[in-house]
Design a protein around this motif. Sequence first.
Motif, PDB file in Angstrom:
ATOM      1  N   THR A 147      76.859 -56.929 -86.294  1.00 41.81           N
ATOM      2  CA  THR A 147      76.496 -57.457 -87.618  1.00 41.81           C
ATOM      3  C   THR A 147      75.097 -57.018 -88.025  1.00 41.81           C
ATOM      4  O   THR A 147      74.849 -56.711 -89.183  1.00 41.81           O
ATOM      5  CB  THR A 147      76.556 -58.998 -87.630  1.00 41.81           C
ATOM      6  N   MET A 148      74.179 -56.986 -87.031  1.00 40.39           N
ATOM      7  CA  MET A 148      72.807 -56.549 -87.358  1.00 40.39           C
ATOM      8  C   MET A 148      72.794 -55.080 -87.755  1.00 40.39           C
ATOM      9  O   MET A 148      72.135 -54.691 -88.717  1.00 40.39           O
ATOM     10  CB  MET A 148      71.906 -56.785 -86.145  1.00 40.39           C
ATOM     11  N   LEU A 149      73.560 -54.258 -87.004  1.00 39.52           N
ATOM     12  CA  LEU A 149      73.550 -52.819 -87.268  1.00 39.52           C
ATOM     13  C   LEU A 149      74.213 -52.478 -88.600  1.00 39.52           C
ATOM     14  O   LEU A 149      73.949 -51.432 -89.175  1.00 39.52           O
ATOM     15  CB  LEU A 149      74.235 -52.074 -86.129  1.00 39.52           C
ATOM     16  N   CYS A 150      75.091 -53.375 -89.070  1.00 41.53           N
ATOM     17  CA  CYS A 150      75.784 -53.090 -90.328  1.00 41.53           C
ATOM     18  C   CYS A 150      75.074 -53.671 -91.538  1.00 41.53           C
ATOM     19  O   CYS A 150      75.533 -53.513 -92.661  1.00 41.53           O
ATOM     20  CB  CYS A 150      77.199 -53.636 -90.274  1.00 41.53           C
ATOM     21  N   GLU A 151      73.962 -54.346 -91.317  1.00 43.28           N
ATOM     22  CA  GLU A 151      73.272 -54.980 -92.437  1.00 43.28           C
ATOM     23  C   GLU A 151      72.570 -53.921 -93.291  1.00 43.28           C
ATOM     24  O   GLU A 151      71.791 -53.115 -92.794  1.00 43.28           O
ATOM     25  CB  GLU A 151      72.234 -55.972 -91.898  1.00 43.28           C
ATOM     26  N   ARG A 152      72.891 -53.905 -94.580  1.00 42.41           N
ATOM     27  CA  ARG A 152      72.255 -52.958 -95.507  1.00 42.41           C
ATOM     28  C   ARG A 152      71.825 -53.723 -96.747  1.00 42.41           C
ATOM     29  O   ARG A 152      72.364 -54.775 -97.051  1.00 42.41           O
ATOM     30  CB  ARG A 152      73.236 -51.868 -95.950  1.00 42.41           C
ATOM     31  N   LYS A 153      70.901 -53.122 -97.472  1.00 37.06           N
ATOM     32  CA  LYS A 153      70.495 -53.726 -98.737  1.00 37.06           C
ATOM     33  C   LYS A 153      71.374 -53.183 -99.861  1.00 37.06           C
ATOM     34  O   LYS A 153      71.850 -52.055 -99.787  1.00 37.06           O
ATOM     35  CB  LYS A 153      69.049 -53.363 -99.051  1.00 37.06           C
ATOM     36  N   ASP A 154      71.529 -54.017-100.884  1.00 39.85           N
ATOM     37  CA  ASP A 154      72.180 -53.556-102.096  1.00 39.85           C
ATOM     38  C   ASP A 154      71.241 -52.561-102.779  1.00 39.85           C
ATOM     39  O   ASP A 154      70.027 -52.682-102.649  1.00 39.85           O
ATOM     40  CB  ASP A 154      72.432 -54.775-102.995  1.00 39.85           C
ATOM     41  N   PRO A 155      71.761 -51.561-103.497  1.00 43.26           N
ATOM     42  CA  PRO A 155      70.841 -50.632-104.185  1.00 43.26           C
ATOM     43  C   PRO A 155      69.884 -51.314-105.159  1.00 43.26           C
ATOM     44  O   PRO A 155      68.862 -50.752-105.509  1.00 43.26           O
ATOM     45  CB  PRO A 155      71.791 -49.698-104.937  1.00 43.26           C
ATOM     46  N   ARG A 156      70.208 -52.536-105.579  1.00 46.47           N
ATOM     47  CA  ARG A 156      69.314 -53.264-106.481  1.00 46.47           C
ATOM     48  C   ARG A 156      68.397 -54.231-105.729  1.00 46.47           C
ATOM     49  O   ARG A 156      67.562 -54.893-106.327  1.00 46.47           O
ATOM     50  CB  ARG A 156      70.145 -54.061-107.493  1.00 46.47           C
ATOM     51  N   GLN A 157      68.573 -54.346-104.432  1.00 46.05           N
ATOM     52  CA  GLN A 157      67.895 -55.376-103.656  1.00 46.05           C
ATOM     53  C   GLN A 157      66.599 -54.821-103.064  1.00 46.05           C
ATOM     54  O   GLN A 157      66.549 -53.665-102.646  1.00 46.05           O
ATOM     55  CB  GLN A 157      68.818 -55.808-102.522  1.00 46.05           C
ATOM     56  N   PRO A 194      66.704 -44.088-108.215  1.00 44.66           N
ATOM     57  CA  PRO A 194      65.757 -42.993-108.006  1.00 44.66           C
ATOM     58  C   PRO A 194      65.637 -42.083-109.222  1.00 44.66           C
ATOM     59  O   PRO A 194      66.566 -42.001-110.043  1.00 44.66           O
ATOM     60  CB  PRO A 194      66.330 -42.237-106.808  1.00 44.66           C
ATOM     61  N   PRO A 195      64.509 -41.374-109.374  1.00 48.93           N
ATOM     62  CA  PRO A 195      64.357 -40.426-110.481  1.00 48.93           C
ATOM     63  C   PRO A 195      65.302 -39.240-110.303  1.00 48.93           C
ATOM     64  O   PRO A 195      65.804 -39.014-109.200  1.00 48.93           O
ATOM     65  CB  PRO A 195      62.897 -39.988-110.367  1.00 48.93           C
ATOM     66  N   PRO A 196      65.546 -38.464-111.362  1.00 46.11           N
ATOM     67  CA  PRO A 196      66.580 -37.414-111.314  1.00 46.11           C
ATOM     68  C   PRO A 196      66.415 -36.431-110.158  1.00 46.11           C
ATOM     69  O   PRO A 196      67.396 -36.014-109.545  1.00 46.11           O
ATOM     70  CB  PRO A 196      66.419 -36.708-112.656  1.00 46.11           C
ATOM     71  N   ASP A 197      65.154 -36.077-109.822  1.00 46.79           N
ATOM     72  CA  ASP A 197      64.976 -35.075-108.772  1.00 46.79           C
ATOM     73  C   ASP A 197      65.138 -35.662-107.380  1.00 46.79           C
ATOM     74  O   ASP A 197      65.153 -34.919-106.393  1.00 46.79           O
ATOM     75  CB  ASP A 197      63.618 -34.386-108.923  1.00 46.79           C
ATOM     76  N   ALA A 198      65.232 -36.981-107.255  1.00 48.29           N
ATOM     77  CA  ALA A 198      65.414 -37.584-105.932  1.00 48.29           C
ATOM     78  C   ALA A 198      66.849 -38.047-105.716  1.00 48.29           C
ATOM     79  O   ALA A 198      67.225 -38.404-104.605  1.00 48.29           O
ATOM     80  CB  ALA A 198      64.461 -38.757-105.758  1.00 48.29           C
ATOM     81  N   ILE A 199      67.646 -38.046-106.791  1.00 46.19           N
ATOM     82  CA  ILE A 199      69.019 -38.576-106.688  1.00 46.19           C
ATOM     83  C   ILE A 199      69.837 -37.782-105.672  1.00 46.19           C
ATOM     84  O   ILE A 199      70.562 -38.354-104.852  1.00 46.19           O
ATOM     85  CB  ILE A 199      69.687 -38.569-108.082  1.00 46.19           C
ATOM     86  N   GLU A 200      69.644 -36.478-105.674  1.00 45.06           N
ATOM     87  CA  GLU A 200      70.429 -35.629-104.775  1.00 45.06           C
ATOM     88  C   GLU A 200      70.183 -35.993-103.309  1.00 45.06           C
ATOM     89  O   GLU A 200      71.101 -36.079-102.511  1.00 45.06           O
ATOM     90  CB  GLU A 200      70.074 -34.159-105.029  1.00 45.06           C
TER      91      GLU A 200
END
Lengths: 185, 294
Positions: free
Chosen positions: B252-262, B204-210
């Motif tokens: 397993t479905m509820l724990c599925e997340r994307k990688d920050p690069r995915q 994310p851009p600097p102002d959205a990182i927070e």
Amino acid sequence: MATVWRSQCTFTRILSGKTCRILNNAADLGSKLSPTSQSVTSRKYSNYAHSPLVKHIKEQYEFEVVKKPPEWTYVQRLLPFDTIPQVTPKESYPSGWIPPKDEAKNLPFFIERTRNHELPIYLDITFRGMRKVSAIRKIEGDIWLMNDEVKEYLKNKYCRYVETRVHELGGFIEVKGDFVNALRW
Amino acid sequence: MGSRQITEKSLAMLRSLPRISLANLRDNPGAKKNTKRGRGQHGGDKHGAGNKGSGQRMNYMRLGYETGNNPFYLRMPHEPYYKGHHLRRQYPPLSLHALQSLIDKNCVDVTIPIDISTLVKSGFYNFFPDQKHFGVNLTDEGADIFAAKINIEVQWASEQVIAAVERNGGVITTAYYDPHSLFLLKDPKKFFQSGQAIPRRMIPPPDAIEYYTSAENRGYLADPEKISQERLKLSQKYGYTLPNLENEPQYTMLCERKDPRQIFYGLEPGWVVNLKDECILKPKDKELQDFYAS
């Protein structure tokens, strides 16, 4: 003299840089080349002049081709629907959506659902918001009986006469005024 | 002449007249509109536009214009609350009620994780990455009636929305996507057909990182332990018992997340999807693997 020599060097440098951009064109570059290939990973240099020259760039990368891998389900779920999905019967519909009832088919008139499983009741606003007309579409069966019932229902609810227009062939009734929410529920 | 006579006369006339056929049918009066506008003696004059002015020239005054007066909206000094609004990130809203109706009508499958591509696929939500739309804002309208256990990933969510989703045993994540990734998520089929490798998602851009690193917003870059703490805190604030995720059948479905690069669930950056032959090309080169992992 030195400056001239230097500028010539820069010139060749720029030129060589340009020719190197053309893929696999490394052969006619001469001394500044090394056999190692350039990486695609980028690195920031403080100055353009400090950055190394663009060298041989790989055109073909090795790929492992997997036919119907287990990940294919993830691809399939991203592809758009072929048709609008049918609604499966559930115990409750928290959103307030009401499924079509079977006994409705035996009534004197019938309103078909739209392709998105919604009631075909719309509001038409024309003349810069001056005229509002609610329309019930897709009516089959005794449209005149339905017209009487709609008039009676709205008269009781709002304690005033409402004007309607019946199009028998088109199978729709138009009610003058905004009665969409009253007609839907 | 009484009405009875009229009826009888009309009936007699009808009997003597020829039957209705295509030869003697004509349009209702006024049903046909002449496209031509007569000039001079052939119906010239004003053509219903009145005499002079806005009626004839259709130059309706712009909103707020007061025919030469100093307009009302300019009389007060300028207070730039909305300065730069056209440059800010926008998140077109979707209410919880609308999401619930999508779930009721089977347009959204709750047995798999929901992200913005699922919402666009349903056909009831759309956004335009080229118009500075950065994803979906899930709004709290219908938070009380919401009753679905989902694993949803949105780009913006308020505290009430997070509480409404977690009260039902669901999971919500806020995640940032750069515009290029959003184009892919909007129409994955078009992207797969282009034959390009799936790119990396940008940070994310600097102002959205927070926003995206804070556990209160369930940011995708936040510490998972802090998120579980915040889940408990929010349940105490809104007064509901938090269902234990480990005991759920859909754990397993509820724990599925994307990688920050995915960008897509289950598909890694660098892969090429071939829809025609139904195969996936995975890069084997060390160089490419390093690039897509960086």
